[in-house]
Scaffold this active site. Structure first.
Site, PDB file in Angstrom:
ATOM      1  N   TYR A  16      -1.770   2.107  10.679  1.00 30.57           N
ATOM      2  CA  TYR A  16      -2.422   0.826  10.944  1.00 30.57           C
ATOM      3  C   TYR A  16      -2.982   0.774  12.368  1.00 30.57           C
ATOM      4  O   TYR A  16      -4.112   0.331  12.582  1.00 30.57           O
ATOM      5  CB  TYR A  16      -1.442  -0.333  10.724  1.00 30.57           C
ATOM      6  CG  TYR A  16      -0.860  -0.385   9.338  1.00 30.57           C
ATOM      7  CD1 TYR A  16      -1.645  -0.106   8.225  1.00 30.57           C
ATOM      8  CD2 TYR A  16       0.473  -0.700   9.118  1.00 30.57           C
ATOM      9  CE1 TYR A  16      -1.108  -0.144   6.946  1.00 30.57           C
ATOM     10  CE2 TYR A  16       1.013  -0.747   7.838  1.00 30.57           C
ATOM     11  CZ  TYR A  16       0.214  -0.460   6.765  1.00 30.57           C
ATOM     12  OH  TYR A  16       0.733  -0.488   5.494  1.00 30.57           O
ATOM     13  N   VAL A  60       1.553   5.542  -1.277  1.00 35.65           N
ATOM     14  CA  VAL A  60       1.083   6.838  -1.762  1.00 35.65           C
ATOM     15  C   VAL A  60       2.279   7.548  -2.404  1.00 35.65           C
ATOM     16  O   VAL A  60       3.403   7.505  -1.874  1.00 35.65           O
ATOM     17  CB  VAL A  60       0.506   7.673  -0.589  1.00 35.65           C
ATOM     18  CG1 VAL A  60       0.207   9.097  -1.016  1.00 35.65           C
ATOM     19  CG2 VAL A  60      -0.758   7.005  -0.044  1.00 35.65           C
ATOM     20  N   ILE A  62       0.890  -1.166   0.000  1.00 31.73           N
ATOM     21  CA  ILE A  62       0.000   0.000   0.000  1.00 31.73           C
ATOM     22  C   ILE A  62       0.926   1.213   0.000  1.00 31.73           C
ATOM     23  O   ILE A  62       1.854   1.285   0.814  1.00 31.73           O
ATOM     24  CB  ILE A  62      -0.986  -0.007   1.196  1.00 31.73           C
ATOM     25  CG1 ILE A  62      -1.879   1.240   1.188  1.00 31.73           C
ATOM     26  CG2 ILE A  62      -0.293  -0.193   2.511  1.00 31.73           C
ATOM     27  CD1 ILE A  62      -3.078   1.151   2.136  1.00 31.73           C
ATOM     28  N   GLU A  99       2.381  -7.074   6.838  1.00 33.91           N
ATOM     29  CA  GLU A  99       3.693  -6.942   7.465  1.00 33.91           C
ATOM     30  C   GLU A  99       4.176  -5.520   7.248  1.00 33.91           C
ATOM     31  O   GLU A  99       3.957  -4.958   6.177  1.00 33.91           O
ATOM     32  CB  GLU A  99       4.718  -7.894   6.846  1.00 33.91           C
ATOM     33  CG  GLU A  99       4.679  -9.286   7.408  1.00 33.91           C
ATOM     34  CD  GLU A  99       4.050 -10.256   6.428  1.00 33.91           C
ATOM     35  OE1 GLU A  99       3.910  -9.888   5.250  1.00 33.91           O
ATOM     36  OE2 GLU A  99       3.658 -11.362   6.848  1.00 33.91           O
ATOM     37  N   ASN A 104       9.151   1.648  10.091  1.00 36.65           N
ATOM     38  CA  ASN A 104       8.196   2.457   9.323  1.00 36.65           C
ATOM     39  C   ASN A 104       7.124   3.032  10.255  1.00 36.65           C
ATOM     40  O   ASN A 104       5.992   2.570  10.324  1.00 36.65           O
ATOM     41  CB  ASN A 104       7.557   1.592   8.228  1.00 36.65           C
ATOM     42  CG  ASN A 104       6.829   2.424   7.189  1.00 36.65           C
ATOM     43  OD1 ASN A 104       6.516   3.595   7.428  1.00 36.65           O
ATOM     44  ND2 ASN A 104       6.542   1.826   6.048  1.00 36.65           N
TER      45      ASN A 104
END
Ligand SMILES: CC(C)(COP(=O)(O)OP(=O)(O)OC[C@H]1O[C@@H](n2cnc3c(N)ncnc32)[C@H](O)[C@@H]1OP(=O)(O)O)[C@@H](O)C(=O)NCCC(=O)NCCS
Length: 155
Positions: A123, A79, A77, A111, A116
């Site tokens: 999340y 951007v 995912i 994962e 990060n």
């Protein structure tokens, strides 16, 4: 998030012809990004949901989800750098969650690199929690890096 008619983001199937543009964003966004071949493998609609989010002709983000029985695994995912921090990451995650709920998926797994912090915050604030850690899971410029395995239980 911008929402006028000309800036309204829309999802499209990821297709082979746009992979060069996806790869540019991928390489700008990750310490070690996916290869073109990995993206190509993920165009198989029987196993994966691979979508790009566009504003007009510009790709602002994309995601790849693998469907395994009653689970969704978010494999990627992302951007685009110029569009970070504007809600497009959360928007994509919400769309994945809605898709999962509407198809009676029981849980969403992913994962994330231990370092990060931005993704982990996204999340956690969306209801995911850590269910495990994989030591040295990711390649990094100076060796390997741990992964946190996260889960969002839906039903
Ligand atoms: C992770 C990623 C998808 C988030 O996308 P984004 O569009 O920038 O994030 P959003 O604007 O939707 O913000 C969602 C949440 O992320 C967190 N966040 C976003 N930018 C942040 C920043 N600069 N610092 C700290 N937290 C941040 C916040 O919790 C934010 O929620 P809030 O606005 O309610 O506080 C994006 O940073 C990205 O593409 N990173 C590179 C690829 C990557 O690491 N993908 C994840 C792989 S597991």
């Amino acid at each position: 998030m911008p929402s006028s008619a000309s800036t309204n983001p829309r999802f499209y199937l990821m297709t082979e012809d746009i992979l060069p543009n996806v790869l540019i964003i991928e390489n700008q966004s990750y310490p070690v990004g996916w290869s073109e071949q990995i993206f190509k493998d993920c165009l198989d609609e029987k196993q994966y949901i691979s979508q790009v989010l566009k504003i007009n002709e510009t790709i602002v983000g994309y995601y790849v989800v693998q469907k395994i029985l009653d689970e969704y695994h978010i494999l990627n995912i992302c951007v685009a750098p110029d569009y970070l921090g504007k809600g497009f990451g959360r928007f994509q995650l919400e769309v994945i969650q809605k898709s999962a709920e509407s198809t009676f998926i029981n849980r969403i797994l992913l994962e994330v690199r231990a370092s990060n912090k931005v993704a982990r915050k996204l999340y956690t604030s969306s209801g995911f929690h850590i269910i495990g850690k994989r030591k040295g899971y990711y390649p990094a410029h100076d060796g390997r890096e741990d992964a946190h395995v996260m889960e969002l239980a839906l039903f």
